[in-house]
Write a protein that holds these residues in place. Structure first.
Motif, mmCIF file in Angstrom:
data_model
loop_
_atom_site.group_PDB
_atom_site.id
_atom_site.type_symbol
_atom_site.label_atom_id
_atom_site.label_comp_id
_atom_site.label_asym_id
_atom_site.label_seq_id
_atom_site.Cartn_x
_atom_site.Cartn_y
_atom_site.Cartn_z
ATOM 1 N N LEU A 228 0.839 -1.200 0.000
ATOM 2 C CA LEU A 228 0.000 0.000 0.000
ATOM 3 C C LEU A 228 0.873 1.249 0.000
ATOM 4 O O LEU A 228 0.389 2.354 0.258
ATOM 5 C CB LEU A 228 -0.914 0.016 1.240
ATOM 6 C CG LEU A 228 -1.800 -1.210 1.465
ATOM 7 C CD1 LEU A 228 -2.673 -0.999 2.695
ATOM 8 C CD2 LEU A 228 -2.660 -1.511 0.253
ATOM 9 N N ALA A 229 2.165 1.078 -0.286
ATOM 10 C CA ALA A 229 3.120 2.183 -0.221
ATOM 11 C C ALA A 229 3.183 2.904 -1.568
ATOM 12 O O ALA A 229 2.349 3.747 -1.878
ATOM 13 C CB ALA A 229 4.486 1.634 0.188
ATOM 14 N N ARG A 230 4.157 2.554 -2.370
ATOM 15 C CA ARG A 230 4.306 3.028 -3.741
ATOM 16 C C ARG A 230 4.841 1.862 -4.561
ATOM 17 O O ARG A 230 5.535 0.992 -4.044
ATOM 18 C CB ARG A 230 5.280 4.220 -3.820
ATOM 19 C CG ARG A 230 4.717 5.542 -3.317
ATOM 20 C CD ARG A 230 3.655 6.092 -4.258
ATOM 21 N NE ARG A 230 3.236 7.439 -3.912
ATOM 22 C CZ ARG A 230 2.222 7.724 -3.127
ATOM 23 N NH1 ARG A 230 1.518 6.736 -2.570
ATOM 24 N NH2 ARG A 230 1.896 8.976 -2.881
ATOM 25 N N GLY A 231 4.538 1.848 -5.840
ATOM 26 C CA GLY A 231 4.958 0.747 -6.676
ATOM 27 C C GLY A 231 6.456 0.608 -6.794
ATOM 28 O O GLY A 231 6.978 -0.489 -7.007
ATOM 29 N N ASP A 232 7.185 1.734 -6.649
ATOM 30 C CA ASP A 232 8.621 1.675 -6.864
ATOM 31 C C ASP A 232 9.424 1.235 -5.644
ATOM 32 O O ASP A 232 10.654 1.192 -5.689
ATOM 33 C CB ASP A 232 9.148 3.023 -7.374
ATOM 34 C CG ASP A 232 8.933 4.180 -6.406
ATOM 35 O OD1 ASP A 232 8.503 3.927 -5.254
ATOM 36 O OD2 ASP A 232 9.185 5.339 -6.794
ATOM 37 N N VAL A 233 8.764 0.909 -4.535
ATOM 38 C CA VAL A 233 9.531 0.451 -3.366
ATOM 39 C C VAL A 233 9.861 -1.039 -3.457
ATOM 40 O O VAL A 233 10.594 -1.569 -2.627
ATOM 41 C CB VAL A 233 8.805 0.742 -2.024
ATOM 42 C CG1 VAL A 233 8.481 2.220 -1.898
ATOM 43 C CG2 VAL A 233 7.569 -0.126 -1.868
ATOM 44 N N ILE A 234 9.345 -1.724 -4.475
ATOM 45 C CA ILE A 234 9.581 -3.154 -4.631
ATOM 46 C C ILE A 234 9.958 -3.454 -6.082
ATOM 47 O O ILE A 234 9.515 -2.757 -7.006
ATOM 48 C CB ILE A 234 8.327 -3.964 -4.211
ATOM 49 C CG1 ILE A 234 8.638 -5.457 -4.163
ATOM 50 C CG2 ILE A 234 7.146 -3.676 -5.107
ATOM 51 C CD1 ILE A 234 7.519 -6.277 -3.523
ATOM 52 N N ASP A 235 10.780 -4.470 -6.275
ATOM 53 C CA ASP A 235 11.139 -4.931 -7.615
ATOM 54 C C ASP A 235 9.929 -5.685 -8.177
ATOM 55 O O ASP A 235 9.706 -6.850 -7.845
ATOM 56 C CB ASP A 235 12.373 -5.845 -7.523
ATOM 57 C CG ASP A 235 12.868 -6.319 -8.885
ATOM 58 O OD1 ASP A 235 12.063 -6.367 -9.836
ATOM 59 O OD2 ASP A 235 14.056 -6.669 -8.992
ATOM 60 N N GLU A 236 9.136 -5.007 -9.006
ATOM 61 C CA GLU A 236 7.878 -5.578 -9.480
ATOM 62 C C GLU A 236 8.090 -6.809 -10.352
ATOM 63 O O GLU A 236 7.338 -7.782 -10.267
ATOM 64 C CB GLU A 236 7.074 -4.517 -10.246
ATOM 65 C CG GLU A 236 5.639 -4.920 -10.524
ATOM 66 C CD GLU A 236 4.810 -3.764 -11.063
ATOM 67 O OE1 GLU A 236 4.518 -3.785 -12.275
ATOM 68 O OE2 GLU A 236 4.480 -2.856 -10.268
ATOM 69 N N GLU A 237 9.114 -6.795 -11.177
ATOM 70 C CA GLU A 237 9.399 -7.942 -12.040
ATOM 71 C C GLU A 237 9.745 -9.172 -11.205
ATOM 72 O O GLU A 237 9.263 -10.279 -11.470
ATOM 73 C CB GLU A 237 10.555 -7.616 -12.993
ATOM 74 C CG GLU A 237 10.854 -8.723 -13.981
ATOM 75 C CD GLU A 237 11.982 -8.369 -14.943
ATOM 76 O OE1 GLU A 237 12.381 -9.254 -15.739
ATOM 77 O OE2 GLU A 237 12.473 -7.230 -14.903
ATOM 78 N N ALA A 238 10.570 -8.967 -10.177
ATOM 79 C CA ALA A 238 10.936 -10.080 -9.293
ATOM 80 C C ALA A 238 9.715 -10.592 -8.542
ATOM 81 O O ALA A 238 9.569 -11.796 -8.314
ATOM 82 C CB ALA A 238 12.017 -9.636 -8.315
ATOM 83 N N LEU A 239 8.821 -9.682 -8.166
ATOM 84 C CA LEU A 239 7.595 -10.074 -7.473
ATOM 85 C C LEU A 239 6.723 -10.944 -8.375
ATOM 86 O O LEU A 239 6.184 -11.971 -7.938
ATOM 87 C CB LEU A 239 6.828 -8.834 -7.024
ATOM 88 C CG LEU A 239 5.454 -9.077 -6.382
ATOM 89 C CD1 LEU A 239 5.588 -9.903 -5.109
ATOM 90 C CD2 LEU A 239 4.754 -7.749 -6.090
#
Length: 317
Positions: A228-239
């Motif tokens: 619920l933070a921001r999309g860029d705080v996590i590696d979306e591709e790895a997720l």
């Protein structure tokens, strides 16, 4: 004091319910776009924004002393220019606490009680009394970003008899958490111990890409991630890969690297993913709550007293 609000958000109640003592000392103008605001921007001492503003508008506002944003995040604002011009920036931190903490619990219950499958069975008129459901009782919740929202989530989670681990930069204990961790040792501990992990970090230079592929590999295969933070705080591709390969049981995502989420994203078709369109902070009471912050700050600004939610322009929150 000339106040110019530029936002598509309905500020009728903010305008009409402004305390009389502030009305007598200010002129309040609300426009849905900068083009509508026109020449009023030139005379603005204060600008209210929904969290984004064209840098050109700042060039048109030579008298600007303070900006109040109606969002908590300030990552879409030109912070360097604010600093260079010595413009004060305050945000709406605290306005999301109730609705976002409730939303977090609703997502955990939606997942653990298999609500999506139950709804699908209902739509197909299928009676299946053998469907498996779980409980939040006894589960461990890890909250990355142990601020006001994180603490509200923790309090509600304790009502379900969950164990709560919080992560913050200092490791300072927080009342609602069973334990609080920090640093390079604390984060792996939280990730490896948690059945549910909630991301509530602000988006800053230090938090972009915060959760990496390596971090995802530390989570239990049965774990459920909520961002619920921001999309860029996590590696979306790895997720995406972790979810596809079963290295992570599931995820609820309200924010993404690109918004709206492109129709080509593989996240749309994953059955172990709950997608919501960046609405975790939405509430019928939003304007009422953000108005109280603004009124406090306006009075403090006029009187030279202490304002709340002043943003550190270097840190970005």
């Amino acid at each position: 004091m000339n106040i110019v609000a530029i936002t598509g958000m309905d500020l009728t109640s903010m305008q009409e319910q402004m305390p009389k003592d502030l009305q007598e000392r200010c002129e309040f103008h609300w426009f849905k776009s900068s083009s509508e605001a026109g020449e009023q921007i030139v005379n603005a001492d204060v600008i209210i924004s929904a969290g984004r503003i064209n840098p050109d508008i700042l060039n048109q506002a030579p008298k600007l002393k303070w900006m109040q944003t109606l969002s908590a995040g300030v990552d879409k604002l030109p912070l360097q220019e604010f600093a260079e011009r010595n413009i004060l920036l305050t945000n709406a931190r605290g306005v999301h606490t109730i609705q976002m903490s409730e939303f977090t619990l609703s997502l955990m219950l939606q997942w653990i009680r298999n609500a999506n499958l139950l709804h699908e069975l209902q739509q197909n008129k299928v009676w299946d009394s053998q469907i498996k459901v779980g409980e939040l009782y006894g589960k461990t919740l890890g909250i990355i970003g142990a601020g006001a929202i994180g603490e509200a989530v923790a309090r509600k989670a304790k009502a379900f008899d969950m164990t709560v681990i919080g992560y913050n930069r200092s490791g300072t204990p927080q009342p609602a958490f069973d334990s609080t961790v920090s640093g390079e040792e604390g984060l792996p501990y939280l990730l490896s111990q948690s059945d549910f992990i909630v991301l509530l970090l602000p988006s800053t230079a230090k938090t972009r890409g915060f959760l990496t592929k390596e971090h995802l590999s530390l989570m239990k295969p049965s774990a459920f991630l909520i961002n619920l933070a921001r999309g860029d705080v996590i590696d979306e591709e790895a997720l995406v890969h972790a979810l596809q390969e079963g290295k992570l049981a599931g995820a609820a995502l309200d924010v993404f690297e690109q918004e709206p989420l492109p129709s080509t994203s593989p996240l749309w078709s994953l059955k172990n993913v709950i997608i919501t369109p960046h609405i975790a902070g939405a509430s019928a009471h939003y304007t009422e709550r953000v108005s109280s912050i603004f009124y406090h700050n306006l009075r403090a600004f006029l009187d030279g007293s202490e304002m709340i939610n002043v943003v550190n322009l270097t840190e970005g929150y």
